[in-house]
Design a protein around this motif. Structure first.
Motif, PDB file in Angstrom:
ATOM      1  N   SER A  71      45.736  27.266  17.340  1.00  0.00           N
ATOM      2  CA  SER A  71      45.974  28.692  17.170  1.00  0.00           C
ATOM      3  C   SER A  71      46.274  29.005  15.704  1.00  0.00           C
ATOM      4  N   GLY A 107      46.065  40.056  21.071  1.00  0.00           N
ATOM      5  CA  GLY A 107      45.679  39.016  20.119  1.00  0.00           C
ATOM      6  C   GLY A 107      45.410  39.569  18.742  1.00  0.00           C
ATOM      7  N   ARG A 142      48.564  28.335  21.736  1.00  0.00           N
ATOM      8  CA  ARG A 142      48.228  29.764  21.708  1.00  0.00           C
ATOM      9  C   ARG A 142      49.351  30.580  22.337  1.00  0.00           C
ATOM     10  N   ASN A 197      48.170  36.365  24.246  1.00  0.00           N
ATOM     11  CA  ASN A 197      46.829  36.532  23.669  1.00  0.00           C
ATOM     12  C   ASN A 197      45.796  36.157  24.740  1.00  0.00           C
ATOM     13  N   TYR A 214      47.910  38.841  15.732  1.00  0.00           N
ATOM     14  CA  TYR A 214      48.197  37.546  15.135  1.00  0.00           C
ATOM     15  C   TYR A 214      47.403  37.288  13.867  1.00  0.00           C
TER      16      TYR A 214
END
Ligand code: AMP
Ligand code: MG
Length: 341
Positions: A144, A226, A55, A59, A229
């Motif tokens: 992720s 986040g 990740r 985020n 993404y």
């Protein structure tokens, strides 16, 4: 370094509790999706979550609690309306972004001065949190970028060899992640729609919806790094088709030169299962039941990859109540590939 990953049943949760207390990370079910948890007050333990998932460090994570009393140590002053929402919707799929206290390590909140908190509505999750007696930072327990896990097998597919333990509590109920509501601005702002709907929240507070909910890559207030993404996406390309003539449009696209030689599939409502001769069709449930479609979505996106499909067309839903949540996830999975019929 690879670790041995074990899957245990609910009767062995003492092992999960012990690992959490030792600063390890553990996957467990919640009512939304499976989470990968670690002690939120231990920066080294939380770092293991980021490594296991791959990740990005910017985020932030959601902190899970079992009792409202735990938030005193996690947050600064919060708006009285946020307290009303806690009392009304917790335990439940609502994460509140609140001013962070100095006790929460920066890694949890990706350096922001806020922290997202929720109380899961799941007996096993609550029992683990209660017995560990810790606030537990837990994002979804997937690699992720891939779809969130709604079954222990999904966690295994993604994270075997990367985490020590998965608690198998069967399929999750909602099947999509929690609603994330920023309570540090007025009106409060939906950053991500989830199981608690805008319509429900508006009975208790004035609520704005961040434009990124409807469209990728735009946010008036980029409080949630986040959000930028690519999310919830299988390996296959997802094409979202909207409008009144969806089956006609998808059949037309499937015959077009652009898709020649590709393995094609459709996520369709039950009413349209026979509308796509020659294509692999998956059932999202009845058109009037976006809640059913949301609960099935991630499992079906994984099934699309298991079938080795290159392209999956997805039928759009009306963007109200849980339909807003479902369409948000479909837009994220589709990126810019949204077509009007
Ligand atoms: P996940 O747990 O994988 O479903 O992801 C957590 C979601 O909550 C991400 O979209 C984060 O960006 C969002 N989030 C967590 N903490 C914060 C925060 N302090 N401010 C804004 N968004 C947050
Ligand atoms: Mg996630």
């Amino acid at each position: 370094m690879a670790v041995e990953t074990r899957i245990i049943g609910p009767e062995l949760i003492a092992e999960a509790v012990a690992l959490l207390k030792q600063g390890e990370c553990v996957a467990f079910p919640t009512e939304t999706v499976y989470g990968l948890g670690a002690n939120a007050l231990d920066a080294e333990a939380v770092a293991k979550i980021f490594t296991a998932k791959g990740r990005p460090a910017d985020n932030p994570l959601i902190v899970h609690i079992y009792s409202i009393d735990q938030i005193a140590g996690l947050i600064g002053d919060c708006h009285p309306a946020a307290k009303t929402l806690m009392e009304r919707f917790w335990p439940g799929p609502l994460s509140l972004v609140l001013p962070k206290s100095g006790r929460v390590p920066g890694i949890v909140s990706a350096g922001l001065d806020t922290v997202a908190i929720r109380m899961p509505d799941h007996d096993l999750a609550l029992e683990i949190l209660r017995r560990a007696d810790l606030p537990v930072a837990a994002p979804s327990a997937n690699l992720s970028g891939s779809p969130s896990p709604t079954r222990a097998e999904h966690v295994w597919e993604d994270l075997k060899g990367r985490i020590p333990l998965i608690v198998d509590g069967g399929p999750t109920g909602w099947g999509v992640e929690s609603t994330v509501l920023d309570c540090t601005c007025l009106p409060f702002r939906i950053l991500r729609p989830g199981g608690v709907t805008v319509e429900q929240l508006r009975r208790f507070a004035e609520i704005a919806i961040d434009p990124s909910v409807f469209q990728n890559g735009v946010s008036e207030r980029p409080r949630s790094p986040g959000m930028k993404y690519r999310h919830y996406a299988p390996r296959a390309e997802v094409v979202l088709v909207l409008g009144d003539r969806v089956p006609e449009k998808i059949n037309q696209l499937a015959c077009s030169p652009e898709y020649a030689g590709r393995k094609l599939g459709v996520l369709a409502v039950s009413e349209h299962l026979r509308a796509y001769p020659g294509l692999t069709v998956f059932d999202l449930g009845p058109k009037q039941e976006p809640k059913t479609a949301a609960a099935r979505l991630y499992n079906l996106l994984r099934a699309v990859d298991q079938h080795g499909l290159d392209i999956v067309f997805v039928e759009g839903f009306t963007e109200k109540e849980i339909g807003l949540t479902l369409m948000n996830r479909l837009r994220k999975a589709a990126g810019d590939r949204v077509i009007q019929s």
